[in-house]
Scaffold this active site. Structure first.
Site, PDB file in Angstrom:
ATOM      1  N   HIS A 137      -3.864  -5.874   6.383  1.00 45.95           N
ATOM      2  CA  HIS A 137      -4.463  -6.751   5.380  1.00 45.95           C
ATOM      3  C   HIS A 137      -5.744  -7.318   5.959  1.00 45.95           C
ATOM      4  CE1 HIS A 137      -0.875  -6.543   2.964  1.00 45.95           C
ATOM      5  NE2 HIS A 137      -0.135  -7.106   3.909  1.00 45.95           N
ATOM      6  N   ALA A 198      -0.978  -0.649  -1.741  1.00 47.16           N
ATOM      7  CA  ALA A 198       0.321  -0.560  -1.098  1.00 47.16           C
ATOM      8  C   ALA A 198       1.264  -1.580  -1.735  1.00 47.16           C
ATOM      9  CB  ALA A 198       0.197  -0.827   0.402  1.00 47.16           C
ATOM     10  N   GLY A 200       5.034  -3.503  -1.082  1.00 51.05           N
ATOM     11  CA  GLY A 200       6.164  -3.792  -0.201  1.00 51.05           C
ATOM     12  C   GLY A 200       6.825  -5.057  -0.663  1.00 51.05           C
ATOM     13  N   LEU A 212       2.016  -6.687  -3.594  1.00 52.82           N
ATOM     14  CA  LEU A 212       1.111  -5.544  -3.540  1.00 52.82           C
ATOM     15  C   LEU A 212      -0.238  -5.970  -2.974  1.00 52.82           C
ATOM     16  CD1 LEU A 212      -1.292  -5.453  -5.946  1.00 52.82           C
ATOM     17  CD2 LEU A 212       0.712  -5.222  -7.393  1.00 52.82           C
ATOM     18  N   ALA A 213      -0.929  -4.981  -2.383  1.00 51.22           N
ATOM     19  CA  ALA A 213      -2.259  -5.202  -1.808  1.00 51.22           C
ATOM     20  C   ALA A 213      -3.178  -4.091  -2.290  1.00 51.22           C
ATOM     21  CB  ALA A 213      -2.190  -5.205  -0.284  1.00 51.22           C
ATOM     22  N   CYS A 229       1.639   2.964   6.326  1.00 56.12           N
ATOM     23  CA  CYS A 229       2.885   3.230   5.596  1.00 56.12           C
ATOM     24  C   CYS A 229       3.638   4.427   6.154  1.00 56.12           C
ATOM     25  CB  CYS A 229       2.618   3.413   4.099  1.00 56.12           C
ATOM     26  SG  CYS A 229       1.768   2.003   3.367  1.00 56.12           S
TER      27      CYS A 229
END
Length: 299
Positions: A137, A198, A200, A212-213, A229
């Protein structure tokens, strides 16, 4: 990144010391609830014609240290569980923000997917209780943390994951004419061979957290120090990269996008994410403020 389960487990402590606190900038004083009324194909709950209320903490221009946001989410989850026990329901919550540079590992993470010495990492590392593998991130990446009561939407984790992915796919299509898709057997949102978003999650007593990002203007170089990932044969991409380079996956219905600066790309992506999320989960936003001292107390 998937976590299938409806119960809580203890948090694994971070591997390195906490990231130095960064000051939060001035927060927006937004008071009026925001309702998006475009029809949705999704199946979230609408009661007597009214959407559920979602408390929105809009910090999309801020870089909130990961450990602060993580602690904050867990506190909200605890509060919602207590409220449900007492009252039977609670408002949903959505946090949207950015993080300073950080690596996070999920429950499935293995050191084989980290290319640096864990004791001498380029950025701080946190091992978390979310599902999935290692990811990065950083600034320019919009992170959404939905903390919602799935009992009042749909008690189906696959549905929830696919709906989060569909939110991003709609944002990319409606705002940038970028044709994105899901990939069978993998989570996240893909444009060709590149992963732009992504996902998670963690679910505790059917209350979701993590999320989410989406890479908007993100510097992608830190991804080179990991196998994102755990996927070795695919790449990571960003909206900025696709728009600026005019790749074939970007449609021609949005003239002038390649002239937008980073701040504008973040702004229009953030606005579209909020709109599509509200449609997907049939939510009406109630904007909430939080002061810097209150936020940092949760660290």
């Amino acid at each position: 990144m998937i976590l299938l389960g409806a119960y809580c487990f203890s948090t694994v402590p971070s591997i390195t010391p906490a990231y130095p606190s960064l000051p939060l900038g001035p927060y927006f004083d937004l008071h009026k609830p925001l309702l998006y009324s475009k029809p949705s194909k999704f199946t979230s709950l609408v009661i007597n014609g009214h959407r559920r209320i979602c408390d929105l903490f809009d910090l999309h221009q801020e870089q909130v240290p990961y450990e602060v946001a993580w602690s904050w989410q867990k506190e909200i989850v605890r509060d919602k569980r207590a409220q449900i026990t007492k009252e039977g329901d609670c408002n949903d919550t959505l946090i949207i923000l950015q993080h300073p540079p950080v690596y996070t590992l999920g429950t499935a993470s293995t050191v084989e997917n980290v290319k640096f010495d864990m004791k001498n990492a380029p950025f701080n590392i946190y091992r978390t209780e979310r599902g999935g593998e290692v990811t990065y991130h950083g600034p320019g990446q919009l992170v959404m943390y939905p903390i919602i009561n799935l009992r009042k939407h749909k008690m189906d984790l696959h549905w929830y994951l696919r709906t989060l992915e569909e939110v991003v796919i709609r944002v990319l299509s409606s705002t940038f004419s970028i044709q994105a898709s899901m990939v069978e057997g993998l989570t996240g949102v893909w444009v060709g061979n590149e992963k732009l978003a992504a996902v998670g999650i963690r679910v505790c007593s059917w209350i979701t957290y993590h999320g989410l990002a989406l890479n908007v203007t993100t510097d992608l170089s830190p991804f080179k120090w990991i196998i994102p990932c755990g996927i070795r044969d695919r790449q990571v991409g960003s909206i900025k990269e696709l728009v600026r380079e005019g790749k074939p996956c970007v449609g021609h219905g949005r003239p002038g996008l390649h002239h937008l600066d980073d701040a504008s790309l973040i702004h229009i992506t953030h606005k579209s994410l909020l709109e599509e999320f509200s449609q997907a989960f049939q939510l009406e936003y109630s904007h909430k403020n939080i002061s810097s001292p209150m936020l940092y107390e949760r660290k």
